[in-house]
Design a protein around this motif. Sequence first.
Motif, mmCIF file in Angstrom:
data_model
loop_
_atom_site.group_PDB
_atom_site.id
_atom_site.type_symbol
_atom_site.label_atom_id
_atom_site.label_comp_id
_atom_site.label_asym_id
_atom_site.label_seq_id
_atom_site.Cartn_x
_atom_site.Cartn_y
_atom_site.Cartn_z
ATOM 1 N N MET A 1 0.838 -1.198 0.000
ATOM 2 C CA MET A 1 0.000 0.000 0.000
ATOM 3 C C MET A 1 0.873 1.248 0.000
ATOM 4 O O MET A 1 1.852 1.320 0.713
ATOM 5 C CB MET A 1 -0.857 -0.021 1.259
ATOM 6 C CG MET A 1 -1.951 0.991 1.255
ATOM 7 S SD MET A 1 -2.301 1.501 2.934
ATOM 8 C CE MET A 1 -0.834 2.393 3.360
ATOM 9 N N THR A 2 0.529 2.190 -0.789
ATOM 10 C CA THR A 2 1.335 3.410 -0.830
ATOM 11 C C THR A 2 0.517 4.595 -0.377
ATOM 12 O O THR A 2 -0.681 4.668 -0.624
ATOM 13 C CB THR A 2 1.836 3.696 -2.248
ATOM 14 O OG1 THR A 2 0.702 3.717 -3.108
ATOM 15 C CG2 THR A 2 2.809 2.643 -2.723
ATOM 16 N N MET B 1 -4.868 1.301 7.405
ATOM 17 C CA MET B 1 -4.282 1.377 6.073
ATOM 18 C C MET B 1 -2.910 0.697 6.038
ATOM 19 O O MET B 1 -2.462 0.239 4.996
ATOM 20 C CB MET B 1 -4.115 2.832 5.626
ATOM 21 C CG MET B 1 -5.361 3.642 5.643
ATOM 22 S SD MET B 1 -6.246 3.724 4.091
ATOM 23 C CE MET B 1 -5.015 4.180 2.929
ATOM 24 N N LEU B 2 -2.244 0.690 7.213
ATOM 25 C CA LEU B 2 -0.891 0.134 7.257
ATOM 26 C C LEU B 2 -0.916 -1.391 7.381
ATOM 27 O O LEU B 2 0.060 -2.052 7.086
ATOM 28 C CB LEU B 2 -0.111 0.736 8.424
ATOM 29 C CG LEU B 2 0.240 2.221 8.259
ATOM 30 C CD1 LEU B 2 0.785 2.795 9.552
ATOM 31 C CD2 LEU B 2 1.228 2.416 7.123
ATOM 32 N N MET B 3 -2.058 -1.905 7.838
ATOM 33 C CA MET B 3 -2.130 -3.342 8.046
ATOM 34 C C MET B 3 -2.229 -4.055 6.701
ATOM 35 O O MET B 3 -2.978 -3.650 5.831
ATOM 36 C CB MET B 3 -3.351 -3.669 8.888
ATOM 37 C CG MET B 3 -3.187 -3.104 10.291
ATOM 38 S SD MET B 3 -3.840 -4.170 11.552
ATOM 39 C CE MET B 3 -5.562 -3.975 11.296
ATOM 40 N N PRO B 4 -1.444 -5.133 6.586
ATOM 41 C CA PRO B 4 -1.520 -5.884 5.313
ATOM 42 C C PRO B 4 -2.887 -6.552 5.185
ATOM 43 O O PRO B 4 -3.485 -6.952 6.183
ATOM 44 C CB PRO B 4 -0.402 -6.917 5.464
ATOM 45 C CG PRO B 4 -0.222 -7.086 6.935
ATOM 46 C CD PRO B 4 -0.548 -5.757 7.563
ATOM 47 N N GLU C 1 -9.656 -10.679 2.113
ATOM 48 C CA GLU C 1 -10.197 -9.356 2.358
ATOM 49 C C GLU C 1 -10.060 -8.435 1.138
ATOM 50 O O GLU C 1 -10.069 -7.242 1.253
ATOM 51 C CB GLU C 1 -9.487 -8.710 3.549
ATOM 52 C CG GLU C 1 -9.848 -9.373 4.864
ATOM 53 C CD GLU C 1 -9.018 -8.817 6.008
ATOM 54 O OE1 GLU C 1 -9.546 -8.797 7.123
ATOM 55 O OE2 GLU C 1 -7.875 -8.405 5.778
ATOM 56 N N LEU C 2 -9.925 -9.085 0.021
ATOM 57 C CA LEU C 2 -9.664 -8.339 -1.198
ATOM 58 C C LEU C 2 -10.699 -7.254 -1.448
ATOM 59 O O LEU C 2 -10.385 -6.146 -1.877
ATOM 60 C CB LEU C 2 -9.628 -9.313 -2.388
ATOM 61 C CG LEU C 2 -8.941 -8.778 -3.637
ATOM 62 C CD1 LEU C 2 -7.465 -8.500 -3.377
ATOM 63 C CD2 LEU C 2 -9.108 -9.755 -4.783
ATOM 64 N N PHE C 3 -11.925 -7.576 -1.145
ATOM 65 C CA PHE C 3 -12.989 -6.636 -1.473
ATOM 66 C C PHE C 3 -13.431 -5.784 -0.279
ATOM 67 O O PHE C 3 -14.461 -5.147 -0.307
ATOM 68 C CB PHE C 3 -14.184 -7.376 -2.063
ATOM 69 C CG PHE C 3 -13.843 -8.020 -3.383
ATOM 70 C CD1 PHE C 3 -13.591 -7.221 -4.493
ATOM 71 C CD2 PHE C 3 -13.744 -9.399 -3.493
ATOM 72 C CE1 PHE C 3 -13.257 -7.799 -5.705
ATOM 73 C CE2 PHE C 3 -13.409 -9.977 -4.711
ATOM 74 C CZ PHE C 3 -13.167 -9.182 -5.817
ATOM 75 N N GLU C 4 -12.623 -5.836 0.730
ATOM 76 C CA GLU C 4 -12.968 -5.046 1.906
ATOM 77 C C GLU C 4 -12.970 -3.553 1.552
ATOM 78 O O GLU C 4 -12.166 -3.094 0.748
ATOM 79 C CB GLU C 4 -11.958 -5.299 3.021
ATOM 80 C CG GLU C 4 -12.489 -4.890 4.378
ATOM 81 C CD GLU C 4 -11.372 -4.815 5.419
ATOM 82 O OE1 GLU C 4 -11.654 -4.320 6.505
ATOM 83 O OE2 GLU C 4 -10.248 -5.237 5.110
ATOM 84 N N GLU C 5 -13.866 -2.854 2.201
ATOM 85 C CA GLU C 5 -13.985 -1.434 1.907
ATOM 86 C C GLU C 5 -12.735 -0.685 2.346
ATOM 87 O O GLU C 5 -12.109 -1.032 3.348
ATOM 88 C CB GLU C 5 -15.204 -0.874 2.640
ATOM 89 C CG GLU C 5 -15.690 0.408 2.036
ATOM 90 C CD GLU C 5 -16.887 0.972 2.813
ATOM 91 O OE1 GLU C 5 -17.742 1.563 2.161
ATOM 92 O OE2 GLU C 5 -16.920 0.825 4.050
ATOM 93 N N ASP C 6 -12.377 0.325 1.624
ATOM 94 C CA ASP C 6 -11.269 1.208 1.979
ATOM 95 C C ASP C 6 -11.570 1.808 3.357
ATOM 96 O O ASP C 6 -12.667 2.284 3.592
ATOM 97 C CB ASP C 6 -11.189 2.329 0.925
ATOM 98 C CG ASP C 6 -9.950 3.181 1.099
ATOM 99 O OD1 ASP C 6 -9.651 3.568 2.250
ATOM 100 O OD2 ASP C 6 -9.297 3.469 0.086
ATOM 101 N N PRO C 7 -10.598 1.757 4.288
ATOM 102 C CA PRO C 7 -10.856 2.283 5.642
ATOM 103 C C PRO C 7 -11.265 3.760 5.632
ATOM 104 O O PRO C 7 -11.862 4.254 6.575
ATOM 105 C CB PRO C 7 -9.517 2.105 6.363
ATOM 106 C CG PRO C 7 -8.731 1.152 5.546
ATOM 107 C CD PRO C 7 -9.242 1.211 4.155
ATOM 108 N N ARG C 8 -10.941 4.445 4.549
ATOM 109 C CA ARG C 8 -11.239 5.873 4.481
ATOM 110 C C ARG C 8 -12.657 6.165 3.985
ATOM 111 O O ARG C 8 -13.124 7.296 4.051
ATOM 112 C CB ARG C 8 -10.238 6.566 3.535
ATOM 113 C CG ARG C 8 -8.804 6.464 3.994
ATOM 114 C CD ARG C 8 -7.857 6.924 2.920
ATOM 115 N NE ARG C 8 -7.887 6.044 1.747
ATOM 116 C CZ ARG C 8 -7.071 6.161 0.712
ATOM 117 N NH1 ARG C 8 -6.193 7.136 0.681
ATOM 118 N NH2 ARG C 8 -7.152 5.329 -0.303
#
Lengths: 175, 259
Positions: free
Chosen positions: B1-2, B93-96, B101-108
């Motif tokens: 993740m960048t 966001m930092l957690m791998p 969990e590919l389709f997990e919602e963006d934490p933001r």
Amino acid sequence: MRISRIVEAVLFASETPLTAEEIARAAEALDAKGVQAAIEELRQEYEREERAFQIYQLADGYQILTRPEYAPHLERFDSILGLARLSQAALETLAVIAYRQPVSRIEIEEIRGVNCAAVLRTLQERGLVEVVGRAEGLGRPLLYGTTRQFLEHFGLRSLEDLPRPEDLAITLQNR
Amino acid sequence: MTLRIPTLSGSKIAADSTSTEAFVVELEQFQGPLDLLLHLIRSQNIDIFDIPIAQITDQFRRAVERVEQRMSLERAGEFLEMAATLLRIKVQMLMPRRPGELFEEDPRAELVRQLLEYERFRELARSLAEAESDRAQHFGKGYIPPRPAPREVILPFDVTLEEFLTIARRLPPPPKRAPHRAALRTVTVEEKMAALREALARRARLTFEAFVAPFRTRTHAVPSLLACLELAKQRFLRLHQERAFRTLWIYRREDLEDR
């Protein structure tokens, strides 16, 4: 005596907007339709004669108000009736209530991200919002809505007059 | 993740794009944490759908830290809560991500939704302010208040300064400027008594709350209560309340016909 003159007299004597039905009480021969026709006649007459005032439609009613170009002259008077402007907090809170009504305090606070108890109280005191009911569910929270005074304050004829950004319609539908 | 460092345009920010020191905001001017966050995002031309959370979190915390002490506890709490939310998102966001969990919602995502919704209402508030300004250009009757009647003071020609001051001191102080209050329609007890009679003609009992519910102002509530008391005295109705602050019931008196 012309009907339109009776309507004019009633509008002249009133300090707040009156609905066509209210004005129609002035004479047996009058009904809401007749009032509207008379108002149209008067409006054209004022326009033609370049009067300093005009009949404006607001809060479901009609009121004689001065035309905007005379505002700079009237503002020179130290008036007690000048429209007191609302704070940013009040405007934001009103915006949420106006577009989402009936709405609870919690919902307003979720959208604004801040406590709204004090500003809600102020808006209620100024008669711009009122309790319109209670929600179902836990604690049955009070629901708020806008008042006629709200329409008068913003010069709106009805809630339909609120600015309608395109994407907002979707938000309203989704509820 | 960048974590994407946004391209900075505009002159408000120091050339060093990672610098948060240069970003000075006056917290008092913001309505709350959402308002501040939006300012940080919009003024740096950050893509709201791809917020560089680490950078924004830092800027947000610095802005809050500086003034936290001077804020009311509640207001500070609102900002601190947002700071905590930002930190939580940053950690998420930092957690791998595991494969599942590919389709997990963006934490933001939730924060972005909240920001966009608030931004829209802030826009609407702006259009309301414009409507208010337009309306303020029109004046109704009574805009210019009546002039207070002049008080006549007749001075003899040979008045001394002392005498003048004595009279001047007797003048009433200038009237206090009271905020304008829209004239409320006066509600009479008689009116409320009539309304009560009508209400009780239709049903045997109702609560006082229901009776005043459509109005909810003191101007209505007080005459309503007086009307209840008066009609109770006239033996038209009976009032019942289990104890103080409980529901106040208004009963029609069935023995009315007996009188």
